[in-house]
Design a protein around this motif. Structure first.
Motif, mmCIF file in Angstrom:
data_model
loop_
_atom_site.group_PDB
_atom_site.id
_atom_site.type_symbol
_atom_site.label_atom_id
_atom_site.label_comp_id
_atom_site.label_asym_id
_atom_site.label_seq_id
_atom_site.Cartn_x
_atom_site.Cartn_y
_atom_site.Cartn_z
ATOM 1 N N THR A 117 0.861 -1.179 0.000
ATOM 2 C CA THR A 117 0.000 0.000 0.000
ATOM 3 C C THR A 117 0.900 1.231 0.000
ATOM 4 O O THR A 117 1.822 1.316 0.804
ATOM 5 C CB THR A 117 -0.909 0.031 1.238
ATOM 6 N N ILE A 118 0.624 2.159 -0.896
ATOM 7 C CA ILE A 118 1.413 3.385 -0.991
ATOM 8 C C ILE A 118 0.609 4.537 -0.418
ATOM 9 O O ILE A 118 -0.539 4.758 -0.799
ATOM 10 C CB ILE A 118 1.774 3.715 -2.453
ATOM 11 N N SER A 119 1.225 5.260 0.507
ATOM 12 C CA SER A 119 0.666 6.505 1.018
ATOM 13 C C SER A 119 1.667 7.602 0.714
ATOM 14 O O SER A 119 2.861 7.339 0.569
ATOM 15 C CB SER A 119 0.427 6.421 2.530
ATOM 16 N N ALA A 120 1.184 8.828 0.605
ATOM 17 C CA ALA A 120 2.079 9.931 0.260
ATOM 18 C C ALA A 120 1.792 11.153 1.111
ATOM 19 O O ALA A 120 0.639 11.467 1.416
ATOM 20 C CB ALA A 120 1.943 10.283 -1.216
ATOM 21 N N LEU A 121 2.868 11.814 1.470
ATOM 22 C CA LEU A 121 2.807 13.087 2.157
ATOM 23 C C LEU A 121 3.512 14.082 1.248
ATOM 24 O O LEU A 121 4.731 14.072 1.118
ATOM 25 C CB LEU A 121 3.500 12.978 3.515
ATOM 26 N N THR A 141 -1.644 11.630 -6.046
ATOM 27 C CA THR A 141 -2.998 11.071 -6.041
ATOM 28 C C THR A 141 -3.061 9.830 -6.920
ATOM 29 O O THR A 141 -3.646 8.806 -6.534
ATOM 30 C CB THR A 141 -4.023 12.119 -6.518
ATOM 31 N N ARG A 142 -2.448 9.905 -8.101
ATOM 32 C CA ARG A 142 -2.509 8.774 -9.032
ATOM 33 C C ARG A 142 -1.739 7.558 -8.535
ATOM 34 O O ARG A 142 -2.091 6.432 -8.896
ATOM 35 C CB ARG A 142 -2.012 9.203 -10.412
ATOM 36 N N ILE A 143 -0.723 7.736 -7.690
ATOM 37 C CA ILE A 143 0.009 6.548 -7.198
ATOM 38 C C ILE A 143 -0.554 6.018 -5.883
ATOM 39 O O ILE A 143 -0.267 4.888 -5.509
ATOM 40 C CB ILE A 143 1.533 6.778 -7.083
ATOM 41 N N THR A 144 -1.376 6.799 -5.172
ATOM 42 C CA THR A 144 -1.928 6.328 -3.900
ATOM 43 C C THR A 144 -3.358 5.820 -4.008
ATOM 44 O O THR A 144 -3.752 4.919 -3.273
ATOM 45 C CB THR A 144 -1.878 7.437 -2.828
ATOM 46 N N ARG A 145 -4.132 6.392 -4.891
ATOM 47 C CA ARG A 145 -5.564 6.070 -4.965
ATOM 48 C C ARG A 145 -5.851 4.593 -5.242
ATOM 49 O O ARG A 145 -6.727 4.015 -4.592
ATOM 50 C CB ARG A 145 -6.246 6.944 -6.016
ATOM 51 N N PRO A 146 -5.173 3.936 -6.196
ATOM 52 C CA PRO A 146 -5.541 2.539 -6.499
ATOM 53 C C PRO A 146 -5.401 1.577 -5.318
ATOM 54 O O PRO A 146 -6.125 0.591 -5.243
ATOM 55 C CB PRO A 146 -4.575 2.163 -7.630
ATOM 56 N N GLN A 147 -4.506 1.845 -4.383
ATOM 57 C CA GLN A 147 -4.343 0.974 -3.211
ATOM 58 C C GLN A 147 -5.086 1.519 -1.994
ATOM 59 O O GLN A 147 -4.911 1.025 -0.887
ATOM 60 C CB GLN A 147 -2.864 0.811 -2.832
ATOM 61 N N ASN A 148 -5.889 2.567 -2.205
ATOM 62 C CA ASN A 148 -6.575 3.231 -1.095
ATOM 63 C C ASN A 148 -5.604 3.724 -0.037
ATOM 64 O O ASN A 148 -5.889 3.699 1.161
ATOM 65 C CB ASN A 148 -7.636 2.317 -0.466
ATOM 66 N N LEU A 150 -3.215 6.619 1.884
ATOM 67 C CA LEU A 150 -3.444 7.987 2.334
ATOM 68 C C LEU A 150 -2.662 8.945 1.452
ATOM 69 O O LEU A 150 -1.588 8.604 0.941
ATOM 70 C CB LEU A 150 -2.975 8.155 3.774
ATOM 71 N N ASN A 151 -3.184 10.144 1.300
ATOM 72 C CA ASN A 151 -2.506 11.163 0.506
ATOM 73 C C ASN A 151 -2.852 12.508 1.115
ATOM 74 O O ASN A 151 -4.011 12.911 1.102
ATOM 75 C CB ASN A 151 -2.960 11.085 -0.950
#
Length: 189
Positions: A117-121, A141-148, A150-151
């Motif tokens: 799962t990728i989350s981004a700050l 947004t595009r790299i975090t959204r598919p795995q649900n 956090l962003n």
């Protein structure tokens, strides 16, 4: 959890990165990697959170390149190799700037295949609505959204707002970790 920190010399992020690190669960293994042109080990997976924090204190933010997609894919590979890990969470702390060839679909596919799962700050000095900031937010947004994952976007010019955004990220991460259903043993078994 794996933590990947962009190593561009943007001042004002160190305290916020330390806050994120200190909020991660103590029971899990944490690794910290910095990235600019290449992924560089700061603290390996066998380190405790305190060891990772000490390594982070020594991190020098010096590079000017951001090959974001390539380095996120490399970080996914590192997490994928951690076969004993029950949860594989990648937290990317960056301004979202992509100076390489970026393909969000390839990142999402690799993360799904690896169970990561990728989350981004996202850390931004320029205000929301600026072209560079908008591209960075969109990329994260595009790299975090598919795995649900956090962003959260952090606008560093306003210290109080930046601290609140980091707190929101930390709280969201804690809630999602708490709802994971994973029970970790403490003490001697």
């Amino acid at each position: 959890a794996g933590v990947v920190v962009q190593t561009n010399p943007i001042q004002g992020r160190g305290d916020q990165i330390e806050r994120v690190l200190s909020a991660l669960p103590e029971a899990g293994e944490i690794a910290i990697y910095g990235f600019g042109a290449d992924l560089q080990r700061v603290s390996g997976f066998s380190d405790t959170r305190n060891t990772a924090a000490a390594a982070l204190a020594d991190l020098e933010l010096t590079e000017n390149n951001t090959i974001l997609s390539t380095n996120v894919l490399a970080a996914i590979d590192l997490l994928s190799a951690q076969e004993q890990a029950l949860l594989k969470n990648l937290i990317v702390i960056t301004d979202g700037d992509e100076e390489g060839v970026g393909d969000a679909a390839a990142i999402s596919s690799a993360a799904a295949d690896a169970g990561v799962t990728i989350s981004a700050l996202g850390m931004f000095w320029l205000p929301e609505g600026n072209d560079a900031t908008s591209r960075g937010i969109d990329k994260l947004t595009r790299i975090t959204r598919p795995q649900n994952g956090l962003n959260e976007s952090v606008f560093l010019r306003n210290g109080a707002d930046a601290a609140a955004s980091v707190s929101a990220f930390i709280e969201g991460y804690g809630r999602s970790y708490g709802r994971s259903g994973v029970i970790l043993p403490h003490g001697e078994g």
